[in-house]
Design a protein around this motif. Structure first.
Motif, PDB file in Angstrom:
ATOM      1  N   MET A   1       0.848  -1.184   0.000  1.00 18.12           N
ATOM      2  CA  MET A   1       0.000   0.000   0.000  1.00 18.12           C
ATOM      3  C   MET A   1       0.891   1.243   0.000  1.00 18.12           C
ATOM      4  O   MET A   1       1.681   1.449   0.915  1.00 18.12           O
ATOM      5  N   ARG A   2       0.797   2.042  -1.023  1.00 20.88           N
ATOM      6  CA  ARG A   2       1.643   3.229  -1.190  1.00 20.88           C
ATOM      7  C   ARG A   2       0.917   4.460  -0.652  1.00 20.88           C
ATOM      8  O   ARG A   2      -0.210   4.741  -1.064  1.00 20.88           O
ATOM      9  N   VAL A   3       1.583   5.187   0.248  1.00 20.11           N
ATOM     10  CA  VAL A   3       0.956   6.299   0.943  1.00 20.11           C
ATOM     11  C   VAL A   3       1.720   7.596   0.681  1.00 20.11           C
ATOM     12  O   VAL A   3       2.954   7.630   0.739  1.00 20.11           O
ATOM     13  N   LEU A   4       0.969   8.668   0.406  1.00 16.01           N
ATOM     14  CA  LEU A   4       1.517  10.016   0.295  1.00 16.01           C
ATOM     15  C   LEU A   4       1.045  10.814   1.506  1.00 16.01           C
ATOM     16  O   LEU A   4      -0.154  10.891   1.768  1.00 16.01           O
ATOM     17  N   LEU A   5       1.987  11.416   2.254  1.00 23.70           N
ATOM     18  CA  LEU A   5       1.664  12.219   3.433  1.00 23.70           C
ATOM     19  C   LEU A   5       1.631  13.694   3.056  1.00 23.70           C
ATOM     20  O   LEU A   5       2.589  14.206   2.452  1.00 23.70           O
ATOM     21  N   VAL A   6       0.545  14.384   3.432  1.00 23.32           N
ATOM     22  CA  VAL A   6       0.414  15.807   3.113  1.00 23.32           C
ATOM     23  C   VAL A   6       0.115  16.586   4.389  1.00 23.32           C
ATOM     24  O   VAL A   6      -0.958  16.429   4.991  1.00 23.32           O
ATOM     25  N   GLY A  30       6.041   9.281  -0.439  1.00 22.38           N
ATOM     26  CA  GLY A  30       6.301  10.695  -0.649  1.00 22.38           C
ATOM     27  C   GLY A  30       5.661  11.550   0.420  1.00 22.38           C
ATOM     28  O   GLY A  30       4.790  11.097   1.170  1.00 22.38           O
ATOM     29  N   GLU A  31       6.125  12.799   0.484  1.00 19.87           N
ATOM     30  CA  GLU A  31       5.582  13.765   1.428  1.00 19.87           C
ATOM     31  C   GLU A  31       5.375  15.086   0.706  1.00 19.87           C
ATOM     32  O   GLU A  31       6.100  15.408  -0.239  1.00 19.87           O
ATOM     33  N   ALA A  32       4.370  15.844   1.144  1.00 18.31           N
ATOM     34  CA  ALA A  32       4.097  17.162   0.568  1.00 18.31           C
ATOM     35  C   ALA A  32       3.722  18.116   1.686  1.00 18.31           C
ATOM     36  O   ALA A  32       3.114  17.718   2.682  1.00 18.31           O
ATOM     37  N   SER A  33       4.077  19.386   1.519  1.00 17.98           N
ATOM     38  CA  SER A  33       3.816  20.380   2.564  1.00 17.98           C
ATOM     39  C   SER A  33       2.781  21.416   2.143  1.00 17.98           C
ATOM     40  O   SER A  33       2.518  22.362   2.869  1.00 17.98           O
ATOM     41  N   SER A  34       2.186  21.229   0.966  1.00 23.29           N
ATOM     42  CA  SER A  34       1.154  22.160   0.489  1.00 23.29           C
ATOM     43  C   SER A  34       0.178  21.424  -0.404  1.00 23.29           C
ATOM     44  O   SER A  34       0.476  20.325  -0.897  1.00 23.29           O
ATOM     45  N   GLY A  35      -0.962  22.053  -0.644  1.00 23.45           N
ATOM     46  CA  GLY A  35      -1.946  21.442  -1.525  1.00 23.45           C
ATOM     47  C   GLY A  35      -1.446  21.291  -2.944  1.00 23.45           C
ATOM     48  O   GLY A  35      -1.656  20.264  -3.596  1.00 23.45           O
ATOM     49  N   GLU A  36      -0.757  22.327  -3.431  1.00 24.56           N
ATOM     50  CA  GLU A  36      -0.228  22.281  -4.792  1.00 24.56           C
ATOM     51  C   GLU A  36       0.774  21.138  -4.949  1.00 24.56           C
ATOM     52  O   GLU A  36       0.754  20.397  -5.939  1.00 24.56           O
ATOM     53  N   GLU A  37       1.653  21.005  -3.958  1.00 26.56           N
ATOM     54  CA  GLU A  37       2.648  19.930  -4.006  1.00 26.56           C
ATOM     55  C   GLU A  37       1.975  18.562  -3.906  1.00 26.56           C
ATOM     56  O   GLU A  37       2.402  17.597  -4.548  1.00 26.56           O
ATOM     57  N   LYS A  41       2.492  15.585  -6.591  1.00 27.59           N
ATOM     58  CA  LYS A  41       3.077  14.303  -6.197  1.00 27.59           C
ATOM     59  C   LYS A  41       2.076  13.159  -6.351  1.00 27.59           C
ATOM     60  O   LYS A  41       2.469  12.025  -6.629  1.00 27.59           O
ATOM     61  N   ALA A  42       0.795  13.450  -6.169  1.00 30.21           N
ATOM     62  CA  ALA A  42      -0.211  12.414  -6.430  1.00 30.21           C
ATOM     63  C   ALA A  42      -0.183  12.022  -7.902  1.00 30.21           C
ATOM     64  O   ALA A  42      -0.330  10.845  -8.253  1.00 30.21           O
ATOM     65  N   ARG A  43       0.056  13.003  -8.752  1.00 27.92           N
ATOM     66  CA  ARG A  43       0.101  12.753 -10.196  1.00 27.92           C
ATOM     67  C   ARG A  43       1.329  11.920 -10.578  1.00 27.92           C
ATOM     68  O   ARG A  43       1.245  10.996 -11.388  1.00 27.92           O
ATOM     69  N   THR A  44       2.473  12.243  -9.982  1.00 25.89           N
ATOM     70  CA  THR A  44       3.715  11.584 -10.389  1.00 25.89           C
ATOM     71  C   THR A  44       3.976  10.278  -9.647  1.00 25.89           C
ATOM     72  O   THR A  44       4.502   9.323 -10.222  1.00 25.89           O
ATOM     73  N   LEU A  45       3.587  10.207  -8.365  1.00 29.52           N
ATOM     74  CA  LEU A  45       3.878   9.016  -7.563  1.00 29.52           C
ATOM     75  C   LEU A  45       2.762   7.973  -7.610  1.00 29.52           C
ATOM     76  O   LEU A  45       2.987   6.805  -7.300  1.00 29.52           O
ATOM     77  N   GLU A  46       1.535   8.407  -7.959  1.00 26.81           N
ATOM     78  CA  GLU A  46       0.372   7.528  -8.031  1.00 26.81           C
ATOM     79  C   GLU A  46       0.218   6.656  -6.768  1.00 26.81           C
ATOM     80  O   GLU A  46       0.224   5.424  -6.838  1.00 26.81           O
ATOM     81  N   ARG A  66     -10.139  17.619  -3.818  1.00 27.46           N
ATOM     82  CA  ARG A  66     -10.969  17.664  -5.026  1.00 27.46           C
ATOM     83  C   ARG A  66     -10.116  17.513  -6.281  1.00 27.46           C
ATOM     84  O   ARG A  66     -10.477  16.770  -7.200  1.00 27.46           O
ATOM     85  N   ARG A  67      -8.982  18.190  -6.319  1.00 25.77           N
ATOM     86  CA  ARG A  67      -8.107  18.106  -7.486  1.00 25.77           C
ATOM     87  C   ARG A  67      -7.559  16.698  -7.669  1.00 25.77           C
ATOM     88  O   ARG A  67      -7.503  16.175  -8.791  1.00 25.77           O
ATOM     89  N   ILE A  68      -7.157  16.073  -6.581  1.00 22.62           N
ATOM     90  CA  ILE A  68      -6.605  14.719  -6.668  1.00 22.62           C
ATOM     91  C   ILE A  68      -7.680  13.734  -7.116  1.00 22.62           C
ATOM     92  O   ILE A  68      -7.438  12.850  -7.943  1.00 22.62           O
ATOM     93  N   THR A  69      -8.880  13.886  -6.577  1.00 27.96           N
ATOM     94  CA  THR A  69      -9.986  13.019  -6.983  1.00 27.96           C
ATOM     95  C   THR A  69     -10.275  13.173  -8.469  1.00 27.96           C
ATOM     96  O   THR A  69     -10.518  12.192  -9.181  1.00 27.96           O
ATOM     97  N   GLU A  70     -10.212  14.398  -8.943  1.00 32.47           N
ATOM     98  CA  GLU A  70     -10.499  14.671 -10.353  1.00 32.47           C
ATOM     99  C   GLU A  70      -9.433  14.126 -11.291  1.00 32.47           C
ATOM    100  O   GLU A  70      -9.683  13.971 -12.494  1.00 32.47           O
ATOM    101  N   LEU A  71      -8.243  13.816 -10.751  1.00 29.40           N
ATOM    102  CA  LEU A  71      -7.199  13.234 -11.596  1.00 29.40           C
ATOM    103  C   LEU A  71      -7.584  11.850 -12.102  1.00 29.40           C
ATOM    104  O   LEU A  71      -7.074  11.390 -13.122  1.00 29.40           O
ATOM    105  N   GLY A  72      -8.470  11.168 -11.346  1.00 33.03           N
ATOM    106  CA  GLY A  72      -8.934   9.854 -11.774  1.00 33.03           C
ATOM    107  C   GLY A  72      -7.886   8.770 -11.673  1.00 33.03           C
ATOM    108  O   GLY A  72      -7.946   7.778 -12.415  1.00 33.03           O
TER     109      GLY A  72
END
Length: 216
Positions: A1-6, A30-37, A41-46, A66-72
């Protein structure tokens, strides 16, 4: 299970990472410190799961969800926040979040919440069902969305589908073919004005057909 921490606080990310790394089969990719990041990272790391804070500079957690959900990409978002669910639960769910957990309970409930969301279930606070029911009662169109417009089999199909069952699994439970189950679900969603599993889960909670994860 791959997890991204924001989360915009490094100490919080480190704490959550330490909790997750003790669980077999969970990898923080991966880790992110902002919504944009987070979106990038959700797009690149999946990742399979995105653990999302809400209060961040720039794009907040609701917008990022919402943006991540819309990436599909199929990533499921678990909101982990210090903010009270009374104000933020409904916006988070509307944005596409699959779960909501207060940081005060993260030390004991985080792993279970991640596993529940990964299995396709919702994970919500203890009082989520009551909260959503209160919000529903304030809706002027409440009487149009009750289970009274559904047949008994449509109610059962909605309940199982909201619990994470596939059409095939629901068919086994109801002793019906998957195609027949899909027909019941389609008619029920049309009657209730629902469009996807997230809508069905929200309706099932509001109608008392589904309990929050920690009440099971």
């Amino acid at each position: 299970m791959r997890v991204l921490l924001v989360d915009d606080h490094p100490v919080v990310r480190a704490g959550l990472k330490a909790l997750l790394e003790t669980t077999e089969g969970v990898e923080v990719v991966g880790e992110a410190s902002s919504g944009e990041e987070a979106v990038e990272k959700a797009r690149t790391l999946e990742p399979d799961i995105v653990i999302m804070d809400l209060a961040m500079p720039g794009m907040d957690g609701v917008q990022a969800t919402r943006r991540i959900t819309e990436l599909g990409l199929g990533a499921k978002v678990l909101v982990v926040t210090i903010h009270d669910e009374d104000e933020y639960l409904v916006p988070a769910l509307n944005a596409g979040a699959a779960g909501f957990l207060n940081k005060s309970a993260a030390d004991t409930d985080l792993v279970g919440a991640v596993e529940a969301v990964a299995r396709g279930h919702s994970y919500l606070p203890r009082h989520a069902a009551a909260l959503l029911a209160r919000r529903k009662a304030q809706d002027a169109s409440d009487h149009k969305r009750g289970t009274d417009v559904l047949s008994p089999r449509e109610v059962t199909a909605i309940e199982l589908y909201a619990s994470g069952f596939s059409a095939g699994e629901t068919g086994k439970e109801m002793r019906l073919s998957p195609k027949t189950v899909e027909g019941y679900l389609a008619r029920a969603k049309a009657k209730l004005g629902l469009h996807n599993r997230r809508d069905v889960v929200r309706f099932a909670l509001e109608a008392g057909l589904l309990r929050a994860e920690d009440e099971r």
